[in-house]
Motif scaffolding. Structure first.
Motif, PDB file in Angstrom:
ATOM      1  N   LEU A 118       0.836  -1.194   0.000  1.00 26.71           N
ATOM      2  CA  LEU A 118       0.000   0.000   0.000  1.00 26.71           C
ATOM      3  C   LEU A 118       0.875   1.250   0.000  1.00 26.71           C
ATOM      4  CD1 LEU A 118      -2.770  -0.997   2.578  1.00 26.71           C
ATOM      5  CD2 LEU A 118      -2.900  -1.022   0.082  1.00 26.71           C
ATOM      6  N   PRO A 119       0.401   2.347  -0.568  1.00 25.95           N
ATOM      7  CA  PRO A 119       1.205   3.578  -0.578  1.00 25.95           C
ATOM      8  C   PRO A 119       1.483   4.086   0.830  1.00 25.95           C
ATOM      9  CG  PRO A 119      -1.038   3.997  -1.349  1.00 25.95           C
ATOM     10  CD  PRO A 119      -0.894   2.515  -1.235  1.00 25.95           C
ATOM     11  N   ALA A 120       2.595   4.829   0.962  1.00 20.97           N
ATOM     12  CA  ALA A 120       2.935   5.407   2.268  1.00 20.97           C
ATOM     13  C   ALA A 120       1.873   6.396   2.716  1.00 20.97           C
ATOM     14  CB  ALA A 120       4.301   6.090   2.185  1.00 20.97           C
ATOM     15  N   ALA A 121       1.205   7.041   1.760  1.00 20.27           N
ATOM     16  CA  ALA A 121       0.118   7.979   2.043  1.00 20.27           C
ATOM     17  C   ALA A 121      -0.623   8.241   0.745  1.00 20.27           C
ATOM     18  CB  ALA A 121       0.650   9.292   2.621  1.00 20.27           C
ATOM     19  N   VAL A 122      -1.842   8.724   0.863  1.00 23.18           N
ATOM     20  CA  VAL A 122      -2.622   9.132  -0.307  1.00 23.18           C
ATOM     21  C   VAL A 122      -2.953  10.614  -0.154  1.00 23.18           C
ATOM     22  CG1 VAL A 122      -4.717   8.797  -1.655  1.00 23.18           C
ATOM     23  CG2 VAL A 122      -3.548   6.821  -0.641  1.00 23.18           C
ATOM     24  N   LEU A 123      -2.624  11.378  -1.182  1.00 24.07           N
ATOM     25  CA  LEU A 123      -2.750  12.830  -1.175  1.00 24.07           C
ATOM     26  C   LEU A 123      -3.913  13.214  -2.092  1.00 24.07           C
ATOM     27  CD1 LEU A 123       1.070  13.524  -1.659  1.00 24.07           C
ATOM     28  CD2 LEU A 123      -0.156  13.001   0.470  1.00 24.07           C
ATOM     29  N   GLY A 154      -5.091   1.813   7.597  1.00 23.87           N
ATOM     30  CA  GLY A 154      -3.984   2.497   8.265  1.00 23.87           C
ATOM     31  C   GLY A 154      -3.123   3.338   7.350  1.00 23.87           C
ATOM     32  N   VAL A 155      -3.650   3.702   6.178  1.00 19.63           N
ATOM     33  CA  VAL A 155      -2.885   4.527   5.239  1.00 19.63           C
ATOM     34  C   VAL A 155      -3.150   5.997   5.536  1.00 19.63           C
ATOM     35  CG1 VAL A 155      -2.509   5.119   2.814  1.00 19.63           C
ATOM     36  CG2 VAL A 155      -3.016   2.748   3.456  1.00 19.63           C
ATOM     37  N   PRO A 156      -2.110   6.789   5.844  1.00 21.71           N
ATOM     38  CA  PRO A 156      -2.316   8.218   6.103  1.00 21.71           C
ATOM     39  C   PRO A 156      -2.851   8.942   4.865  1.00 21.71           C
ATOM     40  CG  PRO A 156      -0.136   7.502   6.841  1.00 21.71           C
ATOM     41  CD  PRO A 156      -0.698   6.387   6.015  1.00 21.71           C
ATOM     42  N   THR A 157      -3.587  10.018   5.102  1.00 24.62           N
ATOM     43  CA  THR A 157      -4.142  10.802   4.004  1.00 24.62           C
ATOM     44  C   THR A 157      -3.926  12.289   4.253  1.00 24.62           C
ATOM     45  OG1 THR A 157      -6.328  10.852   5.056  1.00 24.62           O
ATOM     46  CG2 THR A 157      -5.928   9.107   3.424  1.00 24.62           C
ATOM     47  N   ALA A 158      -3.802  13.034   3.147  1.00 25.92           N
ATOM     48  CA  ALA A 158      -3.681  14.488   3.221  1.00 25.92           C
ATOM     49  C   ALA A 158      -4.631  15.103   2.217  1.00 25.92           C
ATOM     50  CB  ALA A 158      -2.250  14.934   2.933  1.00 25.92           C
ATOM     51  N   GLU A 179       4.826  22.381  -4.857  1.00 24.72           N
ATOM     52  CA  GLU A 179       5.084  22.725  -3.460  1.00 24.72           C
ATOM     53  C   GLU A 179       4.040  22.143  -2.497  1.00 24.72           C
ATOM     54  OE1 GLU A 179       5.563  26.578  -0.468  1.00 24.72           O
ATOM     55  OE2 GLU A 179       5.231  26.913  -2.599  1.00 24.72           O
ATOM     56  N   ALA A 180       2.773  22.249  -2.841  1.00 23.67           N
ATOM     57  CA  ALA A 180       1.725  21.793  -1.916  1.00 23.67           C
ATOM     58  C   ALA A 180       1.816  20.293  -1.669  1.00 23.67           C
ATOM     59  CB  ALA A 180       0.351  22.162  -2.464  1.00 23.67           C
ATOM     60  N   TYR A 181       2.083  19.520  -2.705  1.00 22.04           N
ATOM     61  CA  TYR A 181       2.209  18.068  -2.539  1.00 22.04           C
ATOM     62  C   TYR A 181       3.472  17.699  -1.773  1.00 22.04           C
ATOM     63  CZ  TYR A 181      -1.906  16.931  -5.181  1.00 22.04           C
ATOM     64  OH  TYR A 181      -3.221  16.793  -5.568  1.00 22.04           O
ATOM     65  N   LEU A 182       4.549  18.391  -2.047  1.00 20.78           N
ATOM     66  CA  LEU A 182       5.794  18.121  -1.316  1.00 20.78           C
ATOM     67  C   LEU A 182       5.634  18.464   0.165  1.00 20.78           C
ATOM     68  CD1 LEU A 182       8.337  19.481  -3.944  1.00 20.78           C
ATOM     69  CD2 LEU A 182       7.913  17.079  -3.362  1.00 20.78           C
ATOM     70  N   LEU A 183       4.936  19.566   0.449  1.00 19.26           N
ATOM     71  CA  LEU A 183       4.697  19.954   1.844  1.00 19.26           C
ATOM     72  C   LEU A 183       3.826  18.920   2.547  1.00 19.26           C
ATOM     73  CD1 LEU A 183       4.844  21.905   4.225  1.00 19.26           C
ATOM     74  CD2 LEU A 183       2.940  23.203   3.182  1.00 19.26           C
ATOM     75  N   ALA A 184       2.786  18.442   1.881  1.00 15.79           N
ATOM     76  CA  ALA A 184       1.904  17.440   2.497  1.00 15.79           C
ATOM     77  C   ALA A 184       2.678  16.178   2.849  1.00 15.79           C
ATOM     78  CB  ALA A 184       0.756  17.109   1.547  1.00 15.79           C
ATOM     79  N   ALA A 185       3.514  15.700   1.918  1.00  9.98           N
ATOM     80  CA  ALA A 185       4.305  14.501   2.183  1.00  9.98           C
ATOM     81  C   ALA A 185       5.255  14.738   3.354  1.00  9.98           C
ATOM     82  CB  ALA A 185       5.073  14.095   0.932  1.00  9.98           C
ATOM     83  N   ASP A 186       5.884  15.907   3.370  1.00 10.92           N
ATOM     84  CA  ASP A 186       6.827  16.234   4.442  1.00 10.92           C
ATOM     85  C   ASP A 186       6.119  16.261   5.799  1.00 10.92           C
ATOM     86  OD1 ASP A 186       9.532  17.149   5.272  1.00 10.92           O
ATOM     87  OD2 ASP A 186       8.459  18.973   5.817  1.00 10.92           O
ATOM     88  N   LEU A 187       4.933  16.853   5.853  1.00  8.82           N
ATOM     89  CA  LEU A 187       4.188  16.911   7.108  1.00  8.82           C
ATOM     90  C   LEU A 187       3.760  15.525   7.580  1.00  8.82           C
ATOM     91  CD1 LEU A 187       1.942  20.046   6.408  1.00  8.82           C
ATOM     92  CD2 LEU A 187       3.846  19.889   8.024  1.00  8.82           C
ATOM     93  N   LEU A 188       3.557  14.615   6.642  1.00 10.92           N
ATOM     94  CA  LEU A 188       3.201  13.238   6.988  1.00 10.92           C
ATOM     95  C   LEU A 188       4.427  12.395   7.323  1.00 10.92           C
ATOM     96  CD1 LEU A 188       0.461  12.524   4.298  1.00 10.92           C
ATOM     97  CD2 LEU A 188       0.091  12.715   6.769  1.00 10.92           C
ATOM     98  N   GLY A 189       5.620  12.938   7.051  1.00 21.09           N
ATOM     99  CA  GLY A 189       6.841  12.207   7.338  1.00 21.09           C
ATOM    100  C   GLY A 189       7.149  11.109   6.352  1.00 21.09           C
ATOM    101  N   VAL A 190       6.698  11.287   5.095  1.00 26.69           N
ATOM    102  CA  VAL A 190       6.945  10.291   4.053  1.00 26.69           C
ATOM    103  C   VAL A 190       7.526  10.993   2.827  1.00 26.69           C
ATOM    104  CG1 VAL A 190       5.085   8.796   4.869  1.00 26.69           C
ATOM    105  CG2 VAL A 190       4.604  10.511   3.105  1.00 26.69           C
TER     106      VAL A 190
END
Length: 223
Positions: free
Chosen positions: A6-11, A105-109, A148-159
Motif C-alpha cells: 500500500l502507498p505510504a500515504a494518499v494525497l 492504516g494509510v495516512p491521508t492528506a 510545493e503543496a504536494y511536497l509539503l503534504a508529504a513532508d508533514l506526513l513524514g513520508v
C-alpha cells in the motif's frame, strides 16, 4: 503473484476530486464578473479549474472585476462555503475509498488551492475521522501546477512524495502531483485530462480500493 504494498500515504485534491464544488466556483466567478458589467463563459471557468485562487483572481481582474486580489478570494470563498450545506456533493466513490484507506492504516492528506478555512470545513464534514494533514492554498508560496503543496503534504506526513499516491481532477493539479514524484491518478470531472505515460486516468473512484491505488503506484514505478 506478489501483492504490491500500500502507498505510504494518499494525497487528495479537494475541489472536483473529493467534493463537487466546481459548479459553485463557476457561479461565483459568473456573478462577480457580471456585477462589474462583464460576461464570464463556461469555457473561461473551465480554464481556471485547479488554479490557485490568487491567480484566478488576477484573471477576473482582467475581465473587469475592480477589487483587490485578497477581496476577490475572500468573496469567492464565502460564496462557495455558504453553499456547502448537507448533504454535501461528495464525488462518486470518494468517501468509500477514504474510509477504506483509514481502515487500512494509510495516512491521508487534503491538498487544495482553496483557502484553509474552507478546506478545514470540508474535512470536518466527513462522516468519519478527517485527514491527517490539510495543506491549503494559503499555506504555500507557489500554487499548482507547482509541486510545493504536494511536497509539503508529504513532508508533514513524514513520508517521501515518491512513495505516495496523489488523486487529481485538473490539468494544473495533475502537473503538480506528477512533478512532486507521487504516483498520480487523474479522475476527470469538469476539465479534460490528457493521457500520459507518467500518470493513469480513471473515469471514477467508484468501486476502487486501496489495493487499486497500490497497483497503479507499482505500475508507474516500473514504467
Amino acid at each position: 503473484m506478489t501483492v504490491p504494498p500500500l502507498p505510504a500515504a494518499v494525497l487528495w485534491d479537494m475541489d472536483g476530486t473529493l467534493i463537487d464544488t466546481e459548479p459553485f466556483w463557476f457561479a461565483a466567478e459568473t456573478e462577480l464578473v457580471g456585477r462589474f458589467g462583464g460576461v464570464w463563459t463556461h469555457e473561461q471557468a473551465i480554464a481556471l479549474v485547479g488554479s490557485g485562487l490568487r491567480d484566478g483572481a488576477r484573471v477576473l481582474q482582467q475581465h473587469g472585476v475592480d477589487l483587490l486580489v485578497d477581496d476577490i478570494v475572500a468573496w469567492q470563498t464565502d460564496f462557495v462555503t455558504e453553499r456547502l450545506v448537507a448533504p454535501l456533493p461528495w464525488r462518486p466513490g470518494a468517501l468509500a475509498l477514504l474510509a477504506e484507506l483509514r481502515d487500512a492504516g494509510v495516512p491521508t492528506a487534503l491538498v487544495t488551492m482553496s483557502v484553509r478555512r474552507m478546506a478545514e470545513a470540508v474535512a470536518a464534514a466527513l462522516p468519519f475521522g478527517g485527514f491527517d494533514v490539510v495543506v491549503a492554498g494559503d499555506d504555500v508560496a507557489q500554487p499548482k501546477p507547482h509541486p510545493e503543496a504536494y511536497l509539503l503534504a508529504a513532508d508533514l506526513l513524514g513520508v517521501a512524495a515518491a512513495d505516495c499516491v496523489a488523486i487529481e481532477d485538473s490539468p494544473p493539479g495533475l502537473a503538480a502531483a506528477v512533478a512532486s514524484g507521487a504516483a498520480t491518478i487523474g479522475v476527470p470531472h469538469q476539465a479534460v485530462l490528457p493521457e500520459g505515460s507518467r500518470w493513469r486516468l480513471w473515469p471514477t473512484l467508484d468501486g476502487r480500493g486501496p489495493q487499486d491505488l497500490a497497483a497503479v503506484a507499482s505500475e508507474l514505478r516500473l514504467a
